[in-house]
Design an enzyme around this catalytic site. Structure first.
Site, PDB file in Angstrom:
ATOM      1  N   HIS A 155      55.787 -13.208 105.017  1.00  0.00           N
ATOM      2  CA  HIS A 155      56.494 -13.864 106.123  1.00  0.00           C
ATOM      3  C   HIS A 155      57.573 -14.832 105.628  1.00  0.00           C
ATOM      4  O   HIS A 155      57.909 -15.802 106.305  1.00  0.00           O
ATOM      5  CB  HIS A 155      55.513 -14.627 107.037  1.00  0.00           C
ATOM      6  CG  HIS A 155      54.337 -13.813 107.463  1.00  0.00           C
ATOM      7  ND1 HIS A 155      54.384 -12.897 108.488  1.00  0.00           N
ATOM      8  CD2 HIS A 155      53.065 -13.762 106.976  1.00  0.00           C
ATOM      9  CE1 HIS A 155      53.204 -12.327 108.628  1.00  0.00           C
ATOM     10  NE2 HIS A 155      52.378 -12.828 107.716  1.00  0.00           N
ATOM     11  N   SER A 276      86.090 -17.340  98.800  1.00  0.00           N
ATOM     12  CA  SER A 276      86.521 -17.625 100.168  1.00  0.00           C
ATOM     13  C   SER A 276      88.001 -17.975 100.174  1.00  0.00           C
ATOM     14  O   SER A 276      88.503 -18.605  99.237  1.00  0.00           O
ATOM     15  CB  SER A 276      85.716 -18.791 100.740  1.00  0.00           C
ATOM     16  OG  SER A 276      86.319 -19.297 101.928  1.00  0.00           O
ATOM     17  N   LYS A 282      83.076 -21.429  97.116  1.00  0.00           N
ATOM     18  CA  LYS A 282      82.199 -20.323  97.496  1.00  0.00           C
ATOM     19  C   LYS A 282      82.133 -19.228  96.434  1.00  0.00           C
ATOM     20  O   LYS A 282      83.119 -18.896  95.801  1.00  0.00           O
ATOM     21  CB  LYS A 282      82.662 -19.705  98.821  1.00  0.00           C
ATOM     22  CG  LYS A 282      82.547 -20.606 100.031  1.00  0.00           C
ATOM     23  CD  LYS A 282      81.100 -20.951 100.336  1.00  0.00           C
ATOM     24  CE  LYS A 282      80.298 -19.757 100.787  1.00  0.00           C
ATOM     25  NZ  LYS A 282      80.806 -19.155 102.036  1.00  0.00           N
ATOM     26  N   GLU A 289      75.739  -7.583 100.322  1.00  0.00           N
ATOM     27  CA  GLU A 289      75.845  -7.511 101.780  1.00  0.00           C
ATOM     28  C   GLU A 289      76.404  -6.161 102.223  1.00  0.00           C
ATOM     29  O   GLU A 289      75.965  -5.603 103.246  1.00  0.00           O
ATOM     30  CB  GLU A 289      76.715  -8.647 102.291  1.00  0.00           C
ATOM     31  CG  GLU A 289      76.085 -10.020 102.116  1.00  0.00           C
ATOM     32  CD  GLU A 289      77.043 -11.167 102.419  1.00  0.00           C
ATOM     33  OE1 GLU A 289      76.578 -12.316 102.450  1.00  0.00           O
ATOM     34  OE2 GLU A 289      78.251 -10.915 102.608  1.00  0.00           O
ATOM     35  N   TYR A 316      73.237  31.264 114.820  1.00  0.00           N
ATOM     36  CA  TYR A 316      74.324  30.329 114.542  1.00  0.00           C
ATOM     37  C   TYR A 316      74.952  29.855 115.839  1.00  0.00           C
ATOM     38  O   TYR A 316      75.151  30.618 116.781  1.00  0.00           O
ATOM     39  CB  TYR A 316      75.404  30.972 113.656  1.00  0.00           C
ATOM     40  CG  TYR A 316      76.485  29.980 113.270  1.00  0.00           C
ATOM     41  CD1 TYR A 316      76.319  29.126 112.180  1.00  0.00           C
ATOM     42  CD2 TYR A 316      77.639  29.856 114.036  1.00  0.00           C
ATOM     43  CE1 TYR A 316      77.286  28.192 111.850  1.00  0.00           C
ATOM     44  CE2 TYR A 316      78.616  28.919 113.706  1.00  0.00           C
ATOM     45  CZ  TYR A 316      78.437  28.089 112.619  1.00  0.00           C
ATOM     46  OH  TYR A 316      79.388  27.160 112.301  1.00  0.00           O
TER      47      TYR A 316
END
Length: 469
Positions: A155, A276, A282, A289, A316
């Site tokens: 958790h 950045s 940064k 990501e 097909y």
């Protein structure tokens, strides 16, 4: 004029021609299409359906077309509709009637699925190779970080301490299973449909087993209806890619968390980070990501093909033209993500001190204290409650379990003795978990050997196995 235009009095409009064309996608399979055509031509000559001279002219002409495409000297015309018509038209223009005999006993239905199966095999092998590279790097990083402790989480809360090697190996085993799924997808694609013609086979005396051998398939599909309509092998490849992307996404999420100031467990290489435009300080984990984001795209490719296939009657249907673009996208996306992740893992810096510092926080010894009482005869559920009281005491004092005195422990149970401090030692907590698959040092050493054996087996199969000829 289309190669099928004899039945029609007028051609389609330019819009519908472009709307129905698969050439922008299936031209990626030109090598597979040419290989299938050469095998078909040789088989036709072997069976006496066409002459040896015609077969040789076809093979020579196709080899030249392949060289032209390789060198960028071939013009693809959208009016040709697909890769098959594009190549056959140019072949016939160059060698005459011999080129027009190539399609004897064959339909675009069995031609396209032959190309697709050959291409799917190639995609699967490319992905298996990228998978092996990532797994090799994970093994190397796991070995380099033996003895490094970090908190294990449930958790996203501190749970129990584990070895970083153990943590990396958890992902290694995920990608090992991915290799198995890719290998299964390869095997599923490795069956020959050529010679099934449109759907019912053909009246020509084709030798389907000969083309099976020539094209390196492991077997021949026994039902012509199934041969031209089956796309299960593409679903298998899409599924394998989707699961692997989910595993990459999970690892990416941990990398993103670990690289934050709050965690500080790792520092990503500049080569796998961005900055950045406004905040000079940064260092963003953009590539992790992106991998996390692309997982949705690959899963979408799987869902798209599932929905396309769900209501198709035999055999097909033009819907099946939509089978390739998503699979190609899924495979290429996964390949890029595996490559990116391998580089990111290989170059990141592990901040061992930060991991160990967090492993000493959050009452990670609580389970071991409960086990201490249970081993002295207290029912585990009661021991769980006793330790819960001790954790509550620590919460109120703002301290950890190893800050409590022996008197604090004895206030909860007389079973506590001076040796309770051994149950609070980080190294002892980890070392004690030596059941098979556990995070103890001995168990992890055993697991590393199993992981290396699994890698060797898969690597040997990949590089030593040769397709039948």
């Amino acid at each position: 004029m289309a190669l099928w235009s004899g039945r029609f009095e007028q051609g389609v409009s330019q819009f519908t021609q472009e709307f129905g064309a698969s050439l922008p996608v299936d031209k990626a399979m030109y090598k597979q299409d040419i290989a299938g055509s050469m095998a078909h031509a040789r088989m036709l000559a072997k069976q006496g359906v066409i002459s040896d001279d015609d077969a040789q002219a076809i093979v020579d002409g196709l080899e030249q077309i392949e060289r032209d495409i390789d060198e960028g000297d071939f013009t693809f015309d959208i009016n040709d509709e697909d890769i098959h018509m594009s190549i056959e038209k140019v072949l016939t223009e160059r060698i005459g009637d011999a080129g027009a005999r190539l399609h004897t006993g064959r339909s675009r239905n069995d031609q396209v699925i032959t190309d697709t199966r050959l291409y799917a095999k190639e995609l699967a092998r490319e992905l298996m190779e990228a998978n092996l590279k990532l797994r090799k790097t994970l093994l190397a990083v796991a070995a380099q970080n033996e003895g490094v402790y970090l908190p294990g989480y449930t958790h996203l809360q501190h749970a129990q301490p584990v070895l970083l090697t153990h943590h990396f190996l958890a992902y290694y085993w995920m990608f090992t299973r991915d290799f198995g799924r890719l290998r299964q997808a390869y095997d599923a694609a490795n069956m020959n449909p050529l010679g099934s013609a449109a759907l019912a086979g053909t009246t020509y005396p084709l030798d389907r087993f000969a083309t099976t051998d020539m094209l390196g398939f492991s077997g021949t599909i026994p039902n012509s209806l199934d041969a031209v309509s089956d796309r299960d092998f593409l679903l298998d490849l899409d599924y394998a890619a989707s699961v692997s992307m989910i595993h990459l996404s999970r690892l990416s999420e941990e990398i993103i968390l670990w690289s934050t100031s709050e965690f500080g467990f790792i520092t990503l290489s500049d080569a796998y980070s961005t900055g950045s435009s406004i905040m000079p300080q940064k260092k963003n984990p953009d590539f992790a990501e992106l991998i996390r984001g692309k997982s949705g795209r690959v899963v979408g490719d799987l869902v798209a093909l599932l929905v396309t296939m769900k209501s198709l009657p035999l055999a097909y249907n033009k819907d099946l033209q939509e089978d390739k673009e998503g699979v190609i996208d899924a495979a290429r996306t996964l390949f890029d993500c595996l490559t990116c992740m391998e580089g990111m893992i290989a170059t990141m810096k592990v901040n061992k001190e930060a991991m160990v510092e967090q492993a000493r926080k959050g009452y990670l010894a609580a389970t071991d204290v409960a086990d201490y009482l249970a081993k002295k005869g207290m029912p585990f559920r009661k021991a769980h409650e006793v330790v819960g009281h001790l954790v509550l005491l620590c919460d109120k004092r703002g301290c950890d379990l190893d800050d409590l005195s022996l008197e604090d422990f004895k206030a909860e149970s007389d079973l506590f003795e001076a040796d309770i401090t051994e149950a609070l030692d980080l190294e002892s907590i980890v070392a004690a978990r030596n059941t098979f698959g556990g995070t103890g040092n001995d168990a992890v050493h055993q697991q590393m050997q199993l992981a290396e054996d699994a890698y060797t087996n898969d690597n040997d199969w990949f590089f030593e196995w040769e397709p039948p000829r």
